[in-house]
Each structure stands twice: as C-alpha cells, then as structure tokens.
Design a protein around this motif. Structure first.
Motif, PDB file in Angstrom:
ATOM      1  N   ASN A 175     122.194 134.482  17.167  1.00  0.00           N
ATOM      2  CA  ASN A 175     121.705 134.999  15.878  1.00  0.00           C
ATOM      3  C   ASN A 175     121.840 133.900  14.826  1.00  0.00           C
ATOM      4  N   PHE A 176     120.748 133.602  14.149  1.00  0.00           N
ATOM      5  CA  PHE A 176     120.761 132.558  13.117  1.00  0.00           C
ATOM      6  C   PHE A 176     119.806 132.963  12.002  1.00  0.00           C
ATOM      7  N   ASN A 177     120.340 133.100  10.770  1.00  0.00           N
ATOM      8  CA  ASN A 177     119.525 133.481   9.600  1.00  0.00           C
ATOM      9  C   ASN A 177     118.727 134.766   9.861  1.00  0.00           C
ATOM     10  N   ASN A 178     119.450 135.746  10.390  1.00  0.00           N
ATOM     11  CA  ASN A 178     118.871 137.062  10.660  1.00  0.00           C
ATOM     12  C   ASN A 178     117.748 137.023  11.698  1.00  0.00           C
ATOM     13  N   GLY A 179     117.777 135.990  12.531  1.00  0.00           N
ATOM     14  CA  GLY A 179     116.785 135.908  13.601  1.00  0.00           C
ATOM     15  C   GLY A 179     117.460 135.590  14.926  1.00  0.00           C
ATOM     16  N   TYR A 180     116.785 135.872  16.027  1.00  0.00           N
ATOM     17  CA  TYR A 180     117.314 135.605  17.348  1.00  0.00           C
ATOM     18  C   TYR A 180     116.583 134.411  17.956  1.00  0.00           C
ATOM     19  N   TYR A 181     117.354 133.472  18.446  1.00  0.00           N
ATOM     20  CA  TYR A 181     116.785 132.260  19.014  1.00  0.00           C
ATOM     21  C   TYR A 181     117.224 132.115  20.463  1.00  0.00           C
ATOM     22  N   TYR A 182     116.298 131.744  21.290  1.00  0.00           N
ATOM     23  CA  TYR A 182     116.546 131.565  22.724  1.00  0.00           C
ATOM     24  C   TYR A 182     117.075 130.156  22.977  1.00  0.00           C
ATOM     25  N   TYR A 183     118.061 130.037  23.871  1.00  0.00           N
ATOM     26  CA  TYR A 183     118.565 128.710  24.237  1.00  0.00           C
ATOM     27  C   TYR A 183     118.709 128.622  25.747  1.00  0.00           C
ATOM     28  N   SER A 184     118.645 127.400  26.224  1.00  0.00           N
ATOM     29  CA  SER A 184     118.796 127.126  27.657  1.00  0.00           C
ATOM     30  C   SER A 184     119.583 125.827  27.815  1.00  0.00           C
ATOM     31  N   ASN A 185     120.627 125.875  28.618  1.00  0.00           N
ATOM     32  CA  ASN A 185     121.475 124.705  28.836  1.00  0.00           C
ATOM     33  C   ASN A 185     121.576 124.427  30.336  1.00  0.00           C
ATOM     34  N   THR A 186     121.236 123.220  30.732  1.00  0.00           N
ATOM     35  CA  THR A 186     121.258 122.829  32.144  1.00  0.00           C
ATOM     36  C   THR A 186     122.416 121.875  32.400  1.00  0.00           C
ATOM     37  N   SER A 187     123.222 122.193  33.408  1.00  0.00           N
ATOM     38  CA  SER A 187     124.344 121.328  33.800  1.00  0.00           C
ATOM     39  C   SER A 187     124.304 121.122  35.311  1.00  0.00           C
ATOM     40  N   TYR A 188     125.045 120.127  35.771  1.00  0.00           N
ATOM     41  CA  TYR A 188     125.043 119.782  37.191  1.00  0.00           C
ATOM     42  C   TYR A 188     126.484 119.637  37.690  1.00  0.00           C
ATOM     43  N   GLY A 189     127.214 120.770  37.661  1.00  0.00           N
ATOM     44  CA  GLY A 189     128.600 120.735  38.104  1.00  0.00           C
ATOM     45  C   GLY A 189     128.980 121.875  39.030  1.00  0.00           C
ATOM     46  N   LYS A 190     128.052 122.768  39.297  1.00  0.00           N
ATOM     47  CA  LYS A 190     128.347 123.916  40.154  1.00  0.00           C
ATOM     48  C   LYS A 190     128.493 123.479  41.614  1.00  0.00           C
ATOM     49  N   GLU A 191     129.467 124.061  42.316  1.00  0.00           N
ATOM     50  CA  GLU A 191     129.731 123.740  43.725  1.00  0.00           C
ATOM     51  C   GLU A 191     129.915 122.221  43.921  1.00  0.00           C
ATOM     52  N   ARG A 192     130.673 121.610  43.035  1.00  0.00           N
ATOM     53  CA  ARG A 192     130.810 120.149  43.081  1.00  0.00           C
ATOM     54  C   ARG A 192     131.577 119.692  44.321  1.00  0.00           C
ATOM     55  N   ALA A 193     131.138 118.598  44.887  1.00  0.00           N
ATOM     56  CA  ALA A 193     131.785 118.033  46.064  1.00  0.00           C
ATOM     57  C   ALA A 193     133.109 117.381  45.682  1.00  0.00           C
ATOM     58  N   TYR A 194     134.079 117.452  46.595  1.00  0.00           N
ATOM     59  CA  TYR A 194     135.394 116.862  46.325  1.00  0.00           C
ATOM     60  C   TYR A 194     136.150 116.669  47.626  1.00  0.00           C
ATOM     61  N   SER A 195     137.231 115.953  47.538  1.00  0.00           N
ATOM     62  CA  SER A 195     138.208 115.847  48.624  1.00  0.00           C
ATOM     63  C   SER A 195     139.591 116.007  48.006  1.00  0.00           C
ATOM     64  N   SER A 196     140.519 116.587  48.764  1.00  0.00           N
ATOM     65  CA  SER A 196     141.842 116.839  48.217  1.00  0.00           C
ATOM     66  C   SER A 196     142.913 116.608  49.274  1.00  0.00           C
ATOM     67  N   TYR A 197     144.117 116.259  48.783  1.00  0.00           N
ATOM     68  CA  TYR A 197     145.299 116.086  49.624  1.00  0.00           C
ATOM     69  C   TYR A 197     146.432 116.905  49.014  1.00  0.00           C
ATOM     70  N   GLY A 198     147.202 117.550  49.865  1.00  0.00           N
ATOM     71  CA  GLY A 198     148.270 118.395  49.339  1.00  0.00           C
ATOM     72  C   GLY A 198     149.460 118.471  50.272  1.00  0.00           C
ATOM     73  N   LEU A 199     150.587 118.882  49.710  1.00  0.00           N
ATOM     74  CA  LEU A 199     151.813 119.103  50.473  1.00  0.00           C
ATOM     75  C   LEU A 199     152.440 120.393  49.972  1.00  0.00           C
ATOM     76  N   ASN A 200     152.715 121.330  50.892  1.00  0.00           N
ATOM     77  CA  ASN A 200     153.210 122.650  50.536  1.00  0.00           C
ATOM     78  C   ASN A 200     154.538 122.952  51.210  1.00  0.00           C
ATOM     79  N   LEU A 201     155.455 123.547  50.467  1.00  0.00           N
ATOM     80  CA  LEU A 201     156.700 124.083  51.002  1.00  0.00           C
ATOM     81  C   LEU A 201     156.516 125.588  51.174  1.00  0.00           C
ATOM     82  N   LEU A 202     156.780 126.118  52.371  1.00  0.00           N
ATOM     83  CA  LEU A 202     156.411 127.485  52.719  1.00  0.00           C
ATOM     84  C   LEU A 202     157.629 128.376  52.918  1.00  0.00           C
TER      85      LEU A 202
END
Length: 275
Positions: A175-202
């Motif tokens: 809402n801006f100045n009593n009006g409705y404006y459409y917006y669209s935002n594109t990003s490229y981070g969904k389901e991002r690839a990665y590698s990880s190393y960990g150590l757990n005490l159980l």
C-alpha cells in the motif's frame, strides 16, 4: 502449538515403552550380541508426512555386547519439472521448468552400552558426519514485446540456467499513497548446494520390546561446519543485444561458510530390527 503437542505425545509414548516391556515374558529377546546387525528407520505415528521415514537410515554392527559400530545414511532427492508435453499441442509458446536437487550423507560412529544384556539398553557414543548436496535448475520463458515496425507482438525466448540452486520468485502487493502496487522479487538461493562436516556426541536408549524388534530415542550435542557452494547464473535472452546487459546476465554468487554448535534431538521414534 500443534507441533509442540505432537512432540509431547511422541516423548510420552517413548517413555511409556519401558513400562510396557516389563510386562512381557522372559521369552522376549534381550540386547543383541557380538556380530549382530541392526537396521532402523524413523517412526512417527503423529507425523504429517507419513508414519515411516526412510530418508535417514541407520545401521549398527555389534562388536561385542558392550560396543557397536554405527553408520547412518541420509538421502533426499527432489525433482520438479514442467515439460512441453504438459501443454496442448497447438500452444506455441510453452514455458518449462526443471529443478533438481540431491542430498547424500554419511554418519559413521561408535556406541558404548551402559547396561549390556539388558532389555532397556542406554548408550553413549559419538559420530562423524559428512553431507553433500547438489542442486541445479533450468527455466524457459517467453517475454512479450510490441514491435512498432510490424505492428504486432513478438515473443523473446529467455533461458535461465542456475548451477547450485533454484530460483525463487516472491510476489505481492503493498500500500502506497492509498494505492496498491504489485511487486516481484527474484532470488537464486532456494535449495542451495552445500557440503558439511560435523562431529556429534550422542546419548540414547534402545528398548527391546519383542524378539528382534526394538524402539529407541536419541539426543546429542554437535558441531557442524557448512560450506555453501558457488551459484552460477546464466540468462540467455534472444531479444537482448546490449553487450553490457548480456554480460550482467552471466554472474556468480560466491561460496560462503557458516558453523553451528548446540543440542539436537530426533523427534521421531527409532524403530529397528536386528539379526
């Protein structure tokens, strides 16, 4: 609130198991012995995505009645696609989507049983974890523009290739100045690839409820180092002729690192068999 209630029910069910086992006869199998092999999956009677989960598979091999080697396997595969066959044959411009991601993890470790040869078998141990996730996506779309020379609309084919992630488009109104404006935002981070190393005490407990059948739960404290991989973006627009714009359409998002340390727990019951 609903999630908390489900977790309390699971915890209560887990705590009830030891009391149920005491009512069994002596014919119920006790703890496994040397050279026995165990395999288990997650059991969640109150889950929204199904009672059984095979995404985290755990195996154990008993060296003796006090020590067991363990190997956890984690895998997940996602595939979202829309092809030209999904449209009518007379449609000319057919946007398509192809999104894929694959996760594979290994968690070798060792357990030390506190009460050997017991129907209720608490243990402590530690494990090392390695996880690798790959991800890629491809999108084909058509931008419509009006060509004043031919007095008609033309369609430009736009191909977007992403190596290391999926595209995500956020849309809405503000809402801006009593009006409705459409917006669209594109990003490229969904389901991002990665590698990880960990150590757990159980710290956990297995309860042998019937011959060759057991249930259990587990908590722990762990450290994980995560490295997010580079994201390479390439956009090929058939209607783009500006060399600067073409160059900007090919970009790379740098890799990054993050770490995490803290407590964790499995909110599902571990259901397994041994032989």
């Amino acid at each position: 609130m609903e999630t908390k209630i489900k977790r309390l029910l699971i915890l209560g069910f887990s705590l009830l198991i030891p009391f149920l086992t005491f009512s069994q006869t002596d014919s119920i199998s006790k703890s496994p012995t040397a050279k026995d092999f165990m395999i288990e999956i997650n059991f969640n009677p109150f889950g929204d995505d199904g009672i059984f989960s095979f995404e985290n598979l755990q195996t154990k091999y008993w060296i003796n009645n006090k020590t067991a080697l363990r190997l956890g396997l984690q895998f997940d595969y996602n595939n979202n696609s829309t092809t030209e066959d999904d449209y009518k044959s007379d449609e000319v411009y057919k946007p398509t989507v192809s999104e894929k991601s694959f996760l594979l993890g290994f968690k070798p470790g060792i357990e030390f049983r506190i009460l050997p040869n017991s129907r209720i078998s608490p243990y402590w141990g530690f494990e090392f974890s390695y996880i690798n996730k790959s991800s890629s996506s491809e999108y084909v779309e058509y931008d419509r523009e009006y060509d004043y020379d031919i007095q008609d609309y033309v369609y430009n084919k736009v191909e977007t290739n992403v190596d290391g992630a999926w595209r995500e488009i956020e849309t809405g109104y503000y809402n801006f100045n009593n009006g409705y404006y459409y917006y669209s935002n594109t990003s490229y981070g969904k389901e991002r690839a990665y590698s990880s190393y960990g150590l757990n005490l159980l710290l956990g407990t297995d309860v042998f409820v019937y011959k060759n059948l057991y249930m259990g739960f587990e908590i722990g404290i762990g450290y994980e180092l995560i490295k997010y991989k580079q994201i390479k973006l390439e956009i090929n627009d058939s209607g783009e002729t500006d060399p600067v714009e073409i160059e900007e359409n090919n970009s790379t998002y740098p890799s990054s690192k993050t770490s995490d340390f803290g407590f964790y727990y499995n909110n599902s019951i571990r259901l397994g068999v041994y032989f």
